[in-house]
Design a protein around this motif. Structure first.
Motif, PDB file in Angstrom:
ATOM      1  N   VAL A  31       0.901  -1.258   0.095  1.00 35.20           N
ATOM      2  CA  VAL A  31      -0.001   0.163   0.126  1.00 35.20           C
ATOM      3  C   VAL A  31       0.801   1.180   0.030  1.00 35.20           C
ATOM      4  O   VAL A  31       2.026   1.245   0.596  1.00 35.20           O
ATOM      5  CB  VAL A  31      -1.012   0.145   1.160  1.00 35.20           C
ATOM      6  CG1 VAL A  31      -0.075   0.351   2.531  1.00 35.20           C
ATOM      7  CG2 VAL A  31      -1.995   1.037   0.991  1.00 35.20           C
ATOM      8  N   ALA A  32       0.541   2.398  -0.616  1.00 35.44           N
ATOM      9  CA  ALA A  32       1.029   3.334  -0.698  1.00 35.44           C
ATOM     10  C   ALA A  32       0.302   4.671  -1.046  1.00 35.44           C
ATOM     11  O   ALA A  32      -0.920   4.451  -1.610  1.00 35.44           O
ATOM     12  CB  ALA A  32       2.151   3.356  -1.946  1.00 35.44           C
ATOM     13  N   TYR A  33       0.718   5.900  -0.926  1.00 34.30           N
ATOM     14  CA  TYR A  33       0.021   7.048  -1.138  1.00 34.30           C
ATOM     15  C   TYR A  33      -0.273   7.173  -2.648  1.00 34.30           C
ATOM     16  O   TYR A  33       0.768   6.867  -3.382  1.00 34.30           O
ATOM     17  CB  TYR A  33       0.971   8.343  -0.565  1.00 34.30           C
ATOM     18  CG  TYR A  33       0.313   9.667  -1.083  1.00 34.30           C
ATOM     19  CD1 TYR A  33      -0.694  10.307  -0.556  1.00 34.30           C
ATOM     20  CD2 TYR A  33       1.468  10.438  -2.047  1.00 34.30           C
ATOM     21  CE1 TYR A  33      -0.891  11.472  -1.157  1.00 34.30           C
ATOM     22  CE2 TYR A  33       1.084  11.637  -2.464  1.00 34.30           C
ATOM     23  CZ  TYR A  33      -0.198  12.139  -2.097  1.00 34.30           C
ATOM     24  OH  TYR A  33      -0.428  13.404  -2.445  1.00 34.30           O
ATOM     25  N   ASN A  34      -1.394   7.636  -2.907  1.00 34.51           N
ATOM     26  CA  ASN A  34      -1.757   7.919  -4.356  1.00 34.51           C
ATOM     27  C   ASN A  34      -1.936   9.342  -4.679  1.00 34.51           C
ATOM     28  O   ASN A  34      -2.572  10.204  -4.151  1.00 34.51           O
ATOM     29  CB  ASN A  34      -3.005   7.300  -4.635  1.00 34.51           C
ATOM     30  CG  ASN A  34      -3.393   7.467  -6.124  1.00 34.51           C
ATOM     31  OD1 ASN A  34      -2.614   8.120  -6.956  1.00 34.51           O
ATOM     32  ND2 ASN A  34      -4.638   6.955  -6.714  1.00 34.51           N
ATOM     33  N   PRO A  35      -0.855  10.167  -5.267  1.00 29.83           N
ATOM     34  CA  PRO A  35      -1.131  11.640  -5.534  1.00 29.83           C
ATOM     35  C   PRO A  35      -2.129  11.926  -6.269  1.00 29.83           C
ATOM     36  O   PRO A  35      -2.524  13.163  -6.456  1.00 29.83           O
ATOM     37  CB  PRO A  35       0.330  12.209  -6.147  1.00 29.83           C
ATOM     38  CG  PRO A  35       0.699  10.682  -6.836  1.00 29.83           C
ATOM     39  CD  PRO A  35       0.292   9.510  -5.945  1.00 29.83           C
ATOM     40  N   ASN A  36      -2.845  11.073  -7.249  1.00 31.85           N
ATOM     41  CA  ASN A  36      -3.944  11.327  -8.038  1.00 31.85           C
ATOM     42  C   ASN A  36      -5.036  10.870  -7.357  1.00 31.85           C
ATOM     43  O   ASN A  36      -6.054  10.674  -7.995  1.00 31.85           O
ATOM     44  CB  ASN A  36      -3.871  10.753  -9.365  1.00 31.85           C
ATOM     45  CG  ASN A  36      -2.419  11.454 -10.061  1.00 31.85           C
ATOM     46  OD1 ASN A  36      -2.241  12.574  -9.970  1.00 31.85           O
ATOM     47  ND2 ASN A  36      -1.544  10.254 -10.312  1.00 31.85           N
ATOM     48  N   HIS A  37      -5.318  10.768  -5.965  1.00 38.95           N
ATOM     49  CA  HIS A  37      -6.601  10.252  -5.484  1.00 38.95           C
ATOM     50  C   HIS A  37      -7.767  11.122  -5.796  1.00 38.95           C
ATOM     51  O   HIS A  37      -7.437  12.499  -5.637  1.00 38.95           O
ATOM     52  CB  HIS A  37      -6.271   9.908  -4.044  1.00 38.95           C
ATOM     53  CG  HIS A  37      -7.390   9.128  -3.311  1.00 38.95           C
ATOM     54  ND1 HIS A  37      -8.615   9.461  -3.272  1.00 38.95           N
ATOM     55  CD2 HIS A  37      -7.258   7.994  -2.670  1.00 38.95           C
ATOM     56  CE1 HIS A  37      -9.334   8.460  -2.456  1.00 38.95           C
ATOM     57  NE2 HIS A  37      -8.186   7.596  -1.972  1.00 38.95           N
ATOM     58  N   PRO A  38      -8.654  10.294  -6.427  1.00 34.66           N
ATOM     59  CA  PRO A  38      -9.950  11.269  -6.690  1.00 34.66           C
ATOM     60  C   PRO A  38     -10.320  12.219  -5.543  1.00 34.66           C
ATOM     61  O   PRO A  38     -11.235  13.253  -5.797  1.00 34.66           O
ATOM     62  CB  PRO A  38     -10.884  10.186  -7.126  1.00 34.66           C
ATOM     63  CG  PRO A  38     -10.495   9.140  -6.689  1.00 34.66           C
ATOM     64  CD  PRO A  38      -9.061   9.128  -6.647  1.00 34.66           C
TER      65      PRO A  38
END
Length: 362
Positions: A112-119
């Motif tokens: 799991v990791a941070y998503n810079p394009n998270h909606p």
């Protein structure tokens, strides 16, 4: 009388989700059927969020949300958009007291990791723009503790201890991006704490799981901006006016209430399922505010105002009045299905919370 608290949580607050308007339900169904585009759906969402913001302000609330209109489920819609996660349809849904939910869940397919394009970032940005300086924006996301289930871990980590650092880092980066966007009030919705509190785990296992939950949240909050308010809502299930868990906070309160470094706890106290106020004695004096969820979001019937005032007074045996606030026990639509009441009854409930709080803290 108007609000006196400068910092959230407010005397009259809310948990977050709102009933989806019929026009939004229709648009989502048409989008899923391929009859309209994502852009057309988004325009309907934006217009309905604008209307919901206006209605919240008209109700007298100082704090407004987007009603979670951009998500189908309060938790999975966020969780499945972190890197390494995916949504899927399992063989069965969650078991509630009187029904089974529609089947949908989240699992890891990688680390799991941070998503810079998270909606959710775009949703938060648009909400900030819509609200402007008319009220305080509150944004809600599931607690990182919602990932602590073997089915979700899905064999990507050998155990929770190996997983914890990655979910902490993913959430830390996510929270800092919400802050950059302009969010100053963030709520972590946590059903996991209700599971620990009410499940029949051996004492040592329950202690470990509660300590893990606190460690993860405190790890996420380490280094957060000082002017960012973060609260925890302990949820006992909210699906089509049904619930999932019963039992008091007693077994986790000495660990969670005393040590989780949030600015407030939203606690469900709308009926006898939540137990007594006695576990509130573990809330540090002058520490987190306690938002008493004494008004139910599960039905449209209004509570007796004097009875609510008496309940708040009862809670002052354990927490000073100046450290208490009032809200519904949960949102009105934790999923797109919504609870069984009308939109007008929803707005009346929120007006009732504001009026009652103003009379208590006049």
């Amino acid at each position: 009388m108007t609000q006196t608290l400068v910092k959230a949580p407010f005397r009259a607050d809310q948990v977050g989700s709102l009933l989806r308007p019929e026009s939004l339900k229709k648009a989502k169904n048409e989008y899923k059927a391929g009859k309209i585009t994502a852009e057309q759906l988004h325009e309907v969402e934006r217009q309905e969020i604008k209307r919901a913001v206006d209605k919240q302000i008209e109700a007298g609330l100082q704090v407004v949300t987007e009603g979670e209109f951009g998500r189908d489920w309060w938790h999975s819609t966020f969780m499945e958009h972190l890197l390494g996660a995916e949504g899927y349809i399992p063989e069965q849904g969650y078991n509630f007291s009187n029904q089974e939910t529609d089947p949908y869940d989240v699992r890891l397919v990688d680390k799991v990791a941070y998503n810079p394009n998270h909606p959710f970032f775009q949703q938060a940005k648009e909400l900030v723009e819509i609200v402007g300086d008319r009220a305080v924006v509150k944004f809600t996301i599931p607690s990182p503790n919602q990932f602590f289930h073997p089915n979700i871990i899905n064999g990507q980590y050998k155990d929770f201890e190996e997983f914890a650092p990655d979910i902490i880092q993913a959430y830390k980066e996510t929270i800092h991006e919400f802050y950059r966007i302009g969010i100053r009030y963030l709520q972590l919705d946590d059903v996991y704490l209700a599971v620990i509190a009410t499940a029949d785990f051996p004492p040592e296992e329950k202690k470990y799981l509660a300590e893990l939950a606190v460690r993860v949240v405190n790890g996420v909050l380490e280094g957060k901006p000082e002017d960012l308010t973060v609260t925890t809502h302990v949820c006992r299930g909210n699906y089509r006016s049904d619930y999932s868990f019963s039992g008091g906070y007693d077994t986790v309160a000495p660990i969670v209430f005393a040590n989780e470094k949030v600015d407030g706890f939203f606690l469900e106290y709308d009926d006898e399922r939540s137990g007594s106020f006695e576990p509130l004695k573990y809330i540090p004096k002058g520490g987190p505010r306690v938002v008493l969820g004494l008004v139910t979001s599960k039905t449209g019937q209004l509570e007796d105002k004097e009875a609510i005032k008496a309940r708040v007074q009862e809670a002052t045996k354990y927490v000073p009045l100046e450290q208490l606030c009032l809200s519904p026990q949960c949102g009105f639509a934790s999923t797109h299905h919504g609870n069984i009441l009308t939109e007008e009854e929803q707005w009346e409930k929120l007006r009732f919370v504001v009026e009652t709080a103003n009379e208590i803290w006049e």
